[in-house]
Design a protein around this motif. Structure first.
Motif, PDB file in Angstrom:
ATOM      1  N   TRP A   1     -17.541  35.772  32.349  1.00 25.22           N
ATOM      2  CA  TRP A   1     -18.916  36.195  32.579  1.00 25.22           C
ATOM      3  C   TRP A   1     -19.841  35.389  31.672  1.00 25.22           C
ATOM      4  CZ3 TRP A   1     -19.028  39.252  36.696  1.00 25.22           C
ATOM      5  CH2 TRP A   1     -17.910  40.062  36.975  1.00 25.22           C
ATOM      6  N   LEU A   2     -20.925  34.865  32.234  1.00 23.50           N
ATOM      7  CA  LEU A   2     -21.877  34.073  31.466  1.00 23.50           C
ATOM      8  C   LEU A   2     -23.273  34.678  31.571  1.00 23.50           C
ATOM      9  CD1 LEU A   2     -20.931  30.373  32.361  1.00 23.50           C
ATOM     10  CD2 LEU A   2     -20.326  31.657  30.303  1.00 23.50           C
ATOM     11  N   HIS A   3     -23.897  34.850  30.423  1.00 22.67           N
ATOM     12  CA  HIS A   3     -25.276  35.358  30.386  1.00 22.67           C
ATOM     13  C   HIS A   3     -26.222  34.160  30.350  1.00 22.67           C
ATOM     14  CE1 HIS A   3     -28.653  37.510  27.979  1.00 22.67           C
ATOM     15  NE2 HIS A   3     -28.849  37.615  29.287  1.00 22.67           N
ATOM     16  N   GLN A   4     -26.773  33.811  31.508  1.00 23.75           N
ATOM     17  CA  GLN A   4     -27.675  32.671  31.595  1.00 23.75           C
ATOM     18  C   GLN A   4     -28.740  32.916  32.652  1.00 23.75           C
ATOM     19  OE1 GLN A   4     -26.194  28.715  32.038  1.00 23.75           O
ATOM     20  NE2 GLN A   4     -24.600  28.925  30.482  1.00 23.75           N
ATOM     21  N   ASP A   5     -29.903  32.335  32.396  1.00 21.21           N
ATOM     22  CA  ASP A   5     -30.966  32.245  33.387  1.00 21.21           C
ATOM     23  C   ASP A   5     -30.625  31.057  34.292  1.00 21.21           C
ATOM     24  OD1 ASP A   5     -33.408  31.633  34.758  1.00 21.21           O
ATOM     25  OD2 ASP A   5     -34.540  32.657  33.178  1.00 21.21           O
ATOM     26  N   LEU A   6     -30.634  31.247  35.603  1.00 24.60           N
ATOM     27  CA  LEU A   6     -30.275  30.158  36.511  1.00 24.60           C
ATOM     28  C   LEU A   6     -31.211  28.971  36.378  1.00 24.60           C
ATOM     29  CD1 LEU A   6     -29.323  32.065  39.793  1.00 24.60           C
ATOM     30  CD2 LEU A   6     -27.899  31.485  37.814  1.00 24.60           C
ATOM     31  N   ARG A   7     -32.423  29.202  35.929  1.00 26.22           N
ATOM     32  CA  ARG A   7     -33.362  28.103  35.742  1.00 26.22           C
ATOM     33  C   ARG A   7     -32.951  27.186  34.600  1.00 26.22           C
ATOM     34  NH1 ARG A   7     -38.496  32.032  35.496  1.00 26.22           N
ATOM     35  NH2 ARG A   7     -36.960  33.045  34.147  1.00 26.22           N
ATOM     36  N   ASP A   8     -32.058  27.688  33.733  1.00 24.55           N
ATOM     37  CA  ASP A   8     -31.551  26.898  32.602  1.00 24.55           C
ATOM     38  C   ASP A   8     -30.032  26.787  32.658  1.00 24.55           C
ATOM     39  OD1 ASP A   8     -34.180  26.687  31.405  1.00 24.55           O
ATOM     40  OD2 ASP A   8     -33.956  28.785  30.820  1.00 24.55           O
ATOM     41  N   LEU A   9     -29.481  26.827  33.848  1.00 24.32           N
ATOM     42  CA  LEU A   9     -28.027  26.826  34.012  1.00 24.32           C
ATOM     43  C   LEU A   9     -27.411  25.623  33.311  1.00 24.32           C
ATOM     44  CD1 LEU A   9     -25.787  28.431  35.566  1.00 24.32           C
ATOM     45  CD2 LEU A   9     -26.029  26.732  37.378  1.00 24.32           C
ATOM     46  N   ASP A  10     -26.359  25.896  32.527  1.00 23.26           N
ATOM     47  CA  ASP A  10     -25.763  24.819  31.726  1.00 23.26           C
ATOM     48  C   ASP A  10     -24.313  25.181  31.417  1.00 23.26           C
ATOM     49  OD1 ASP A  10     -25.724  22.409  30.300  1.00 23.26           O
ATOM     50  OD2 ASP A  10     -26.194  23.415  28.415  1.00 23.26           O
TER      51      ASP A  10
ATOM     52  N   ASN B   1     -28.641  36.855  34.514  1.00 18.37           N
ATOM     53  CA  ASN B   1     -29.647  36.855  33.455  1.00 18.37           C
ATOM     54  C   ASN B   1     -29.757  38.208  32.753  1.00 18.37           C
ATOM     55  OD1 ASN B   1     -31.637  35.535  31.925  1.00 18.37           O
ATOM     56  ND2 ASN B   1     -33.281  36.388  33.198  1.00 18.37           N
ATOM     57  N   SER B   2     -29.061  39.217  33.259  1.00 18.97           N
ATOM     58  CA  SER B   2     -29.104  40.551  32.664  1.00 18.97           C
ATOM     59  C   SER B   2     -27.806  40.838  31.925  1.00 18.97           C
ATOM     60  CB  SER B   2     -29.326  41.617  33.752  1.00 18.97           C
ATOM     61  OG  SER B   2     -29.107  42.917  33.217  1.00 18.97           O
ATOM     62  N   GLN B   3     -27.893  40.941  30.605  1.00 16.54           N
ATOM     63  CA  GLN B   3     -26.708  41.274  29.820  1.00 16.54           C
ATOM     64  C   GLN B   3     -26.205  42.674  30.158  1.00 16.54           C
ATOM     65  OE1 GLN B   3     -24.965  39.157  27.490  1.00 16.54           O
ATOM     66  NE2 GLN B   3     -23.537  40.772  28.090  1.00 16.54           N
ATOM     67  N   ASP B   4     -27.121  43.576  30.491  1.00 17.04           N
ATOM     68  CA  ASP B   4     -26.726  44.938  30.861  1.00 17.04           C
ATOM     69  C   ASP B   4     -25.840  44.932  32.095  1.00 17.04           C
ATOM     70  OD1 ASP B   4     -28.271  45.764  28.771  1.00 17.04           O
ATOM     71  OD2 ASP B   4     -29.936  46.479  29.996  1.00 17.04           O
ATOM     72  N   MET B   5     -26.260  44.198  33.119  1.00 16.19           N
ATOM     73  CA  MET B   5     -25.469  44.113  34.341  1.00 16.19           C
ATOM     74  C   MET B   5     -24.110  43.476  34.065  1.00 16.19           C
ATOM     75  SD  MET B   5     -27.064  45.463  36.937  1.00 16.19           S
ATOM     76  CE  MET B   5     -28.702  45.900  37.535  1.00 16.19           C
ATOM     77  N   LEU B   6     -24.090  42.425  33.248  1.00 21.86           N
ATOM     78  CA  LEU B   6     -22.837  41.746  32.943  1.00 21.86           C
ATOM     79  C   LEU B   6     -21.870  42.643  32.174  1.00 21.86           C
ATOM     80  CD1 LEU B   6     -24.053  38.176  31.938  1.00 21.86           C
ATOM     81  CD2 LEU B   6     -22.804  38.821  34.000  1.00 21.86           C
ATOM     82  N   THR B   7     -22.406  43.442  31.269  1.00 22.03           N
ATOM     83  CA  THR B   7     -21.547  44.353  30.513  1.00 22.03           C
ATOM     84  C   THR B   7     -20.895  45.362  31.447  1.00 22.03           C
ATOM     85  OG1 THR B   7     -22.951  44.108  28.562  1.00 22.03           O
ATOM     86  CG2 THR B   7     -21.481  46.003  28.613  1.00 22.03           C
ATOM     87  N   TYR B   8     -21.665  45.867  32.381  1.00 20.29           N
ATOM     88  CA  TYR B   8     -21.106  46.810  33.353  1.00 20.29           C
ATOM     89  C   TYR B   8     -20.114  46.109  34.274  1.00 20.29           C
ATOM     90  CZ  TYR B   8     -20.924  50.748  36.594  1.00 20.29           C
ATOM     91  OH  TYR B   8     -20.499  51.793  37.374  1.00 20.29           O
ATOM     92  N   ALA B   9     -20.429  44.878  34.682  1.00 17.16           N
ATOM     93  CA  ALA B   9     -19.519  44.109  35.534  1.00 17.16           C
ATOM     94  C   ALA B   9     -18.197  43.851  34.820  1.00 17.16           C
ATOM     95  CB  ALA B   9     -20.174  42.786  35.927  1.00 17.16           C
ATOM     96  N   GLU B  10     -18.273  43.520  33.533  1.00 18.09           N
ATOM     97  CA  GLU B  10     -17.060  43.266  32.762  1.00 18.09           C
ATOM     98  C   GLU B  10     -16.203  44.524  32.660  1.00 18.09           C
ATOM     99  OE1 GLU B  10     -15.825  41.053  28.583  1.00 18.09           O
ATOM    100  OE2 GLU B  10     -17.868  41.803  28.863  1.00 18.09           O
ATOM    101  N   HIS B  11     -16.853  45.652  32.448  1.00 16.57           N
ATOM    102  CA  HIS B  11     -16.131  46.933  32.403  1.00 16.57           C
ATOM    103  C   HIS B  11     -15.456  47.213  33.735  1.00 16.57           C
ATOM    104  CE1 HIS B  11     -15.268  51.174  31.720  1.00 16.57           C
ATOM    105  NE2 HIS B  11     -15.953  51.452  32.825  1.00 16.57           N
ATOM    106  N   LYS B  12     -16.183  46.978  34.815  1.00 18.40           N
ATOM    107  CA  LYS B  12     -15.636  47.216  36.156  1.00 18.40           C
ATOM    108  C   LYS B  12     -14.407  46.332  36.400  1.00 18.40           C
ATOM    109  CE  LYS B  12     -18.776  47.406  39.286  1.00 18.40           C
ATOM    110  NZ  LYS B  12     -19.811  46.963  40.260  1.00 18.40           N
TER     111      LYS B  12
END
Length: 250
Positions: free
Chosen positions: A87-96, A66-77
């Motif tokens: 990588w998908l930016h989603q809230d698990l409560r709305d997983l789709d 749910n954190s785009q910041d974390m995903l951006t860093y993960a993608e860089h890593k």
């Protein structure tokens, strides 16, 4: 605060987290399930520490957070390691949009951040739909008794060469509910900077998780503790509870 610094600090302060333990546990549960697992979703993947390790083990992994910041860093890593990961930016409560998964995992008490019972039930329904028949769902949560004895009304701190934090844990109104008030200090341009965060979590009794897994359609529910792949191998000192459950094969 720039995402690079926040995500980097997260990695620094989580450097001693048992990531390899999660990988080892996952593979043992996979093996015990008697079916091959290839395509996995890492739900609440953060900076991708578990995601990248699984890819290095040969799995095809989708990282969801749910954190785009974390995903951006993960993608860089991942890019630095030359790993191909979606990588998908989603809230698990709305997983789709996820289908035919062999497995879904959610570790590091991610699901404790979904504090409303109805929302947690809906999240389990989404995960069930994302799995193929026979697909496996594995997750961990805080043990209810353990947090009462070891977290609530406690203060924690850690200091590293580059950062430090102070963490106050206070109880909420509901059983198993807690608020984490964190103050971070990090070095920036030769001086310490400060930022504050509050995290809200809630955990439940093991029987509650079993109930909502069944309500979502899951079968073959097993409960583990503290990275042991042996079901029901727990005692009053167990800190982290794991669940595995499968989608019916039909």
């Amino acid at each position: 605060m720039a995402y690079q610094k926040m995500a980097y600090l997260y990695d620094q302060l989580m450097a001693h987290a048992p990531y390899d333990g999660w990988i080892e546990f996952t593979e043992k549960v996979f093996a015990n399930s008697g079916a091959s697992r290839k395509r996995i979703a890492d739900l609440g993947c953060g900076t991708g520490e578990i995601t990248t390790r699984l890819v290095q083990q040969g799995y095809e992994v989708i990282g969801v957070d749910n954190s785009q910041d974390m995903l951006t860093y993960a993608e860089h890593k991942a890019s630095m390691q030359k790993l191909s990961i979606q990588w998908l930016h989603q809230d698990l409560r709305d997983l789709d949009g996820l289908y035919d998964l062999d497995a879904a995992i959610s570790y590091c008490d991610v699901l404790n951040y979904i504090t409303e019972p109805e929302e947690l039930q809906e999240t389990f329904h989404h995960i069930y739909k994302a799995l193929k028949p026979g697909g496996l769902f594995i997750f961990d949560v805080h043990d209810l008794n353990y947090i009462s004895e070891n977290y609530l009304n406690q203060t924690f701190a850690e200091v590293t060469d580059e950062a430090s934090y102070i963490w106050f844990c206070t109880p909420g109104e509901e059983p198993g509910e807690m608020y984490h008030d964190l103050t971070f200090f990090y070095m920036e341009d030769g001086k310490y900077e400060r930022f504050d965060e509050q995290h809200h979590q809630r955990t439940y009794a093991k029987r509650f998780y079993k109930e909502i897994l069944k309500n979502a359609g899951f079968e073959n529910i097993e409960v583990y503790a503290d990275f042991s792949p042996i079901p029901n191998n727990m005692d009053e000192n167990s800190a982290r509870i794991f669940f595995s459950a499968s989608k019916g094969s039909r």
